[in-house]
Design a protein around this motif. Structure first.
Motif, short mmCIF file in Angstrom:
data_model
loop_
_atom_site.label_atom_id
_atom_site.label_comp_id
_atom_site.label_asym_id
_atom_site.label_seq_id
_atom_site.Cartn_x
_atom_site.Cartn_y
_atom_site.Cartn_z
N MET A 1 0.96 -1.10 -0.02
CA MET A 1 -0.01 -0.14 -0.11
C MET A 1 0.86 1.27 -0.07
O MET A 1 0.51 2.01 -0.94
N PHE A 2 2.08 1.22 1.00
CA PHE A 2 2.66 2.52 0.83
C PHE A 2 3.49 2.61 -0.37
O PHE A 2 3.43 3.93 -0.97
N ILE A 3 3.81 1.63 -1.18
CA ILE A 3 4.49 1.72 -2.43
C ILE A 3 3.60 2.25 -3.58
O ILE A 3 4.07 3.23 -4.14
N GLU A 4 2.25 1.87 -3.43
CA GLU A 4 1.53 2.09 -4.28
C GLU A 4 1.10 3.73 -4.20
O GLU A 4 0.87 4.03 -5.32
N GLY A 5 1.15 4.25 -3.11
CA GLY A 5 0.85 5.65 -3.00
C GLY A 5 1.81 6.50 -3.47
O GLY A 5 1.77 7.77 -3.61
N GLY A 6 3.26 6.27 -3.56
CA GLY A 6 4.12 7.05 -4.13
C GLY A 6 5.07 7.69 -2.85
O GLY A 6 4.71 7.71 -1.94
N TRP A 7 5.86 8.53 -3.68
CA TRP A 7 6.70 9.32 -2.73
C TRP A 7 5.82 10.25 -1.77
O TRP A 7 6.50 10.60 -0.60
N ALA A 8 4.93 10.64 -2.16
CA ALA A 8 3.98 11.45 -1.27
C ALA A 8 3.40 11.02 -0.12
O ALA A 8 3.05 11.75 1.00
N MET A 9 3.77 9.61 0.09
CA MET A 9 3.36 8.95 1.45
C MET A 9 4.29 9.23 2.64
O MET A 9 3.72 9.33 3.55
N PRO B 1 5.70 12.56 3.42
CA PRO B 1 5.53 13.43 4.25
C PRO B 1 4.10 13.35 4.95
O PRO B 1 4.06 13.90 6.15
N ILE B 2 3.07 12.32 4.50
CA ILE B 2 1.89 12.16 4.93
C ILE B 2 2.14 11.18 6.38
O ILE B 2 1.87 11.64 7.30
N LEU B 3 3.28 10.43 6.11
CA LEU B 3 3.55 9.63 7.29
C LEU B 3 4.55 10.73 8.66
O LEU B 3 4.20 10.58 9.75
N VAL B 4 5.08 11.34 8.00
CA VAL B 4 5.98 12.30 9.08
C VAL B 4 5.15 13.20 9.70
O VAL B 4 5.19 13.29 10.91
N LEU C 1 -2.35 20.42 8.58
CA LEU C 1 -1.45 20.32 7.84
C LEU C 1 -1.35 18.66 7.02
O LEU C 1 -1.05 18.67 5.92
N GLU C 2 -1.68 17.81 7.94
CA GLU C 2 -1.86 16.31 7.64
C GLU C 2 -3.05 16.17 6.40
O GLU C 2 -2.73 15.70 5.52
N LEU C 3 -4.00 17.02 6.70
CA LEU C 3 -5.26 16.85 5.90
C LEU C 3 -4.97 17.52 4.36
O LEU C 3 -5.01 16.91 3.54
N VAL C 4 -4.35 18.60 4.59
CA VAL C 4 -3.79 19.12 3.34
C VAL C 4 -3.02 18.62 2.46
O VAL C 4 -2.97 18.31 1.39
N THR C 5 -1.73 17.74 3.28
CA THR C 5 -0.85 17.19 2.64
C THR C 5 -1.54 15.91 1.98
O THR C 5 -1.08 15.40 0.93
N LEU D 1 -3.99 6.39 4.31
CA LEU D 1 -2.97 6.50 5.41
C LEU D 1 -3.03 7.79 6.19
O LEU D 1 -3.15 7.76 7.32
N GLY D 2 -3.39 8.80 5.34
CA GLY D 2 -3.73 10.16 6.19
C GLY D 2 -4.92 10.13 7.02
O GLY D 2 -4.77 10.52 8.15
N GLY D 3 -6.09 9.34 6.45
CA GLY D 3 -7.26 9.35 7.19
C GLY D 3 -6.89 8.36 8.50
O GLY D 3 -7.57 8.74 9.42
#
Length: 116
Positions: free
Chosen positions: A1-9, A11-14, A44-48, A92-94
């Motif tokens: 799942m994490f890999i499918e989301g791409g690099w933008a995952m 900042p969401i995780l951090v 910030l998490e929601l916007v990201t 992930l963000g949710g």
């Protein structure tokens, strides 16, 4: 799942982990002043998360726009696979925001118990 989301995952995780850390601190030792930081991090998490989702959808549409020949016949399948992968940042963000919200609720309960 994490890999499918791409690099933008990333900042969401951090940002999500920072939000959960601050929420956990609030749950352990509640003080109303902490809520401003938690709220700012949650926004910030929601916007990201929304931004990452739109980036993923944009990547799918860009790829589909360049298809020619035999690959173009698979465009419907590629579209649905791409849109499925585009939902990963939202998942992930949710989830991170949900855990953070639960910790804030515990902190609010404990804060109310202190006042009684």
């Amino acid at each position: 799942m994490f890999i499918e989301g791409g690099w933008a995952m990333w900042p969401i995780l951090v940002f999500g982990m920072v939000t959960i850390g601050a929420s956990g601190r609030f749950a352990y030792r509640p003080a109303l002043g902490q809520l401003r930081f938690i709220a700012a991090m949650a926004i910030l998490e929601l916007v990201t998360t929304v931004h990452a989702t739109w980036l993923c959808i944009g990547s799918v549409m860009s790829y589909l726009g360049k298809l020619e020949g035999p690959e173009a016949e698979q465009s419907t399948r590629i579209l649905f696979t791409g849109l499925m992968e585009s939902t990963r940042p939202g998942g992930l963000g949710g989830m991170l925001l949900m855990v953070s919200g639960l910790l804030v609720a515990v902190g609010m309960l404990r804060l109310g118990a202190k006042k009684d």
